[in-house]
Write an enzyme that holds these catalytic residues in place. Structure first.
Site, mmCIF file in Angstrom:
data_model
loop_
_atom_site.group_PDB
_atom_site.id
_atom_site.type_symbol
_atom_site.label_atom_id
_atom_site.label_comp_id
_atom_site.label_asym_id
_atom_site.label_seq_id
_atom_site.Cartn_x
_atom_site.Cartn_y
_atom_site.Cartn_z
ATOM 1 N N ILE A 195 -7.035 -0.651 -10.646
ATOM 2 C CA ILE A 195 -5.700 -0.253 -11.135
ATOM 3 C C ILE A 195 -5.721 0.220 -12.473
ATOM 4 C CG2 ILE A 195 -3.044 -0.856 -11.251
ATOM 5 C CD1 ILE A 195 -4.001 -3.240 -9.011
ATOM 6 N N ALA A 200 -6.076 -2.690 1.929
ATOM 7 C CA ALA A 200 -5.326 -2.325 2.725
ATOM 8 C C ALA A 200 -5.743 -1.987 4.137
ATOM 9 C CB ALA A 200 -4.392 -0.939 2.810
ATOM 10 N N HIS A 224 -24.919 22.601 4.089
ATOM 11 C CA HIS A 224 -25.159 23.278 2.589
ATOM 12 C C HIS A 224 -24.274 24.335 2.660
ATOM 13 C CE1 HIS A 224 -27.098 24.485 -1.025
ATOM 14 N NE2 HIS A 224 -27.202 25.622 -0.337
ATOM 15 N N GLY A 259 -4.979 -8.338 -12.145
ATOM 16 C CA GLY A 259 -5.250 -9.192 -10.816
ATOM 17 C C GLY A 259 -4.080 -9.098 -10.252
ATOM 18 N N CYS A 288 0.836 -1.107 -0.207
ATOM 19 C CA CYS A 288 -0.057 0.137 -0.090
ATOM 20 C C CYS A 288 1.111 1.457 -0.013
ATOM 21 C CB CYS A 288 -1.025 -0.013 1.168
ATOM 22 S SG CYS A 288 -1.993 1.500 1.409
ATOM 23 N N ALA A 294 11.783 -13.816 5.854
ATOM 24 C CA ALA A 294 11.189 -14.571 6.824
ATOM 25 C C ALA A 294 10.742 -16.050 6.345
ATOM 26 C CB ALA A 294 10.506 -14.251 8.144
#
Length: 485
Positions: free
Chosen positions: A208, A348, A472, A295, A65, A137
């Site tokens: 996107i 996100a 308004h 995608g 993100c 990791a």
């Protein structure tokens, strides 16, 4: 819960840099893999609950993100919005001579925004004493994670619980020629800053694709959008998809729907994209760059060791998405997963909510964030924002509904801003008028949708929304007017 006897980050950094494999004596209550919105929000909440937390990150904090998605795209879009509005300034009595888009500066400002926000997240992690372990990791056991840095050094870290929040990455479809130079994904495009692309072809008319089409068309490049399905934004309200197609075409964008791409070829210094239109005819479109926006796929390769995958074959599906239960637990009892890597709605704010709910559940607390009401925003001109069901979805679910649509051409702020196309559409149950959906195409839609998310989440009726005074003139009063219809 397991406790660490000292700060982990200086210790692990020192030994990993020597290229050694060490067995760390640092034990955590929770180790999170991935420092995107899902990961860092989970870390913040876990720390608030008294857990000793570490976050492993192989790149930069902020995840997709911040670094390769929402934020850089909107930074570029802010610049393109200012350029577009200034170029049309004569319509409102503001004339500018010699206007030009400084593409280099636009890209630099985008990077400055990212640096500022990354610094904020890093500062919070440090303030909350959450260790950031830099490296890739891999979960090698139920409570064991091996972290490998760029220099090849490794450290073995243990944790009572492990959370995977590794997100997703762009998917490159098997279209002939998709591996040619100049065929890029969204990450590569953002790395280019705002480089001029005279002839720009975008394959994919989803969120996107149309956001990038808006940016580059407003900056003056010629953009072609190719979508295989019968309309743009095929997963949201049909009327919005039709309206945004007309808006893009008004900007000079060529839009082809029901037009699957057949191949991409290199011809001289140009790329040529061949598509088959709805009549079955083949058309060729020249491009300087081709952006693939069809995608995303889970970023889970290497997260689990081969041995662990063999021991728990149900950890992932064939596409790499991680299987979880209602409490975000995987097949490994101590391992949780959240966000894009488990599928579902890839946003996100959804990842952040899932991270917090997962932390609550692993601590024996209820998951309090309502995952049934998820707003989604698309930053076109005007903006799009949706939450809840469309009328068609309600019909498929056997729900009788009433639809209330207020045209923004009657809204004072819209007329002032020159946003001549748009509407606020509310979907409610026919019997008791409970609001179940909202679909906005208007100025500030991304800000307005929050009100409607609360209304749907709280089970409010059209009458209850209509009876709340709205200011308004404002874009927001269109919500009240739609509910009154």
């Amino acid at each position: 819960m397991l406790r660490s006897c000292r700060r982990a980050d200086p210790y692990i950094s020192l030994l990993i840099k020597k290229g050694r494999t060490i067995m760390s004596d640092f034990q955590y209550d929770l180790l999170i893999i991935g420092a995107g919105p899902g990961g860092y929000e989970a870390a913040f909440y876990a720390q608030e609950l008294g857990m000793k937390v570490a976050v492993a990150e192989k790149d930069k904090v902020g995840g997709t993100c911040l670094n390769r998605g929402c934020i850089p795209t909107k930074a570029l879009m802010h610049s393109s919005d200012v350029y577009r509005d200034t170029a049309h300034g004569a319509e409102v009595g503001v004339e500018v001579e010699g206007l030009h888009a400084n593409r280099k500066r636009i890209g630099e400002r985008k990077d400055e925004v990212l640096d500022t926000l990354r610094g904020g997240i890093s500062g919070l992690l440090k303030k909350k004493k959450i260790d950031v372990l830099e490296g890739t990791a891999t979960i090698s056991g139920e409570n064991t994670v091996v972290i490998t840095n760029a220099e090849g050094g490794t450290a073995v870290v243990t944790a009572d619980k492990i959370m995977v929040a590794t997100g997703s990455m762009p998917f490159m479809p098997p279209i002939p020629g998709s591996d040619l130079p100049g065929v890029i994904d969204s990450t590569e495009l953002l790395d280019m800053g705002a480089e001029e692309i005279p002839e720009f072809v975008i394959i994919g008319g989803g969120v996107i694709g149309i956001e990038f089409a808006t940016i580059y068309a407003d900056l003056g490049d010629h953009v072609t959008v190719i979508e295989g399905m019968d309309r743009l934004l095929p997963v949201i309200d049909k009327e919005i998809g039709r309206s945004i197609k007309m808006t893009l075409e008004k900007k000079g964008v060529d839009v082809h729907v029901s037009s699957p791409v057949q191949k991409i070829e290199q011809k001289g210094d140009k790329l040529v994209v061949t598509l088959k239109n709805k009549k079955g005819e083949e058309l060729a479109v020249e491009a300087d760059k081709v952006l693939m926006c069809v995608g995303r796929r889970p970023n889970t390769k290497g997260v689990f060791s081969d041995e662990l995958l063999a021991q728990y074959p149900d950890l992932e599906d064939a596409k790499g998405f991680i299987h979880v239960d209602d409490e975000y637990k995987t097949a490994v009892p101590s391992v949780y997963a959240i966000g894009d890597c488990i599928g579902g709605i890839q946003l996100a704010h959804v990842s952040a909510a899932e991270g917090r709910n997962a932390v609550a559940l692993m601590n024996g607390k209820p998951a309090t964030i309502n995952m049934g009401t998820v707003p989604s925003c698309i930053y076109t001109d005007p903006e799009i924002a949706v939450v809840g069901m469309t009328a068609d979805e309600a019909k498929e679910a056997g729900i009788d509904v009433v639809s209330k649509k207020y045209p923004m051409s009657a809204n004072g702020k819209t007329i002032i801003a020159g946003l001549d196309r748009g509407f606020v559409k509310l979907i409610a149950k026919a019997d008791d008028h409970t609001l179940i959906g909202a679909h906005l195409l208007c100025g500030r839609a991304s800000d307005l949708i929050g009100e409607l998310s609360v209304a749907i989440g709280r089970g409010m009726t059209l009458e209850e929304v209509a009876n709340i005074i709205h200011p308004h003139p404002s874009f927001a009063e269109a919500i009240m007017e739609a509910a009154r219809l």
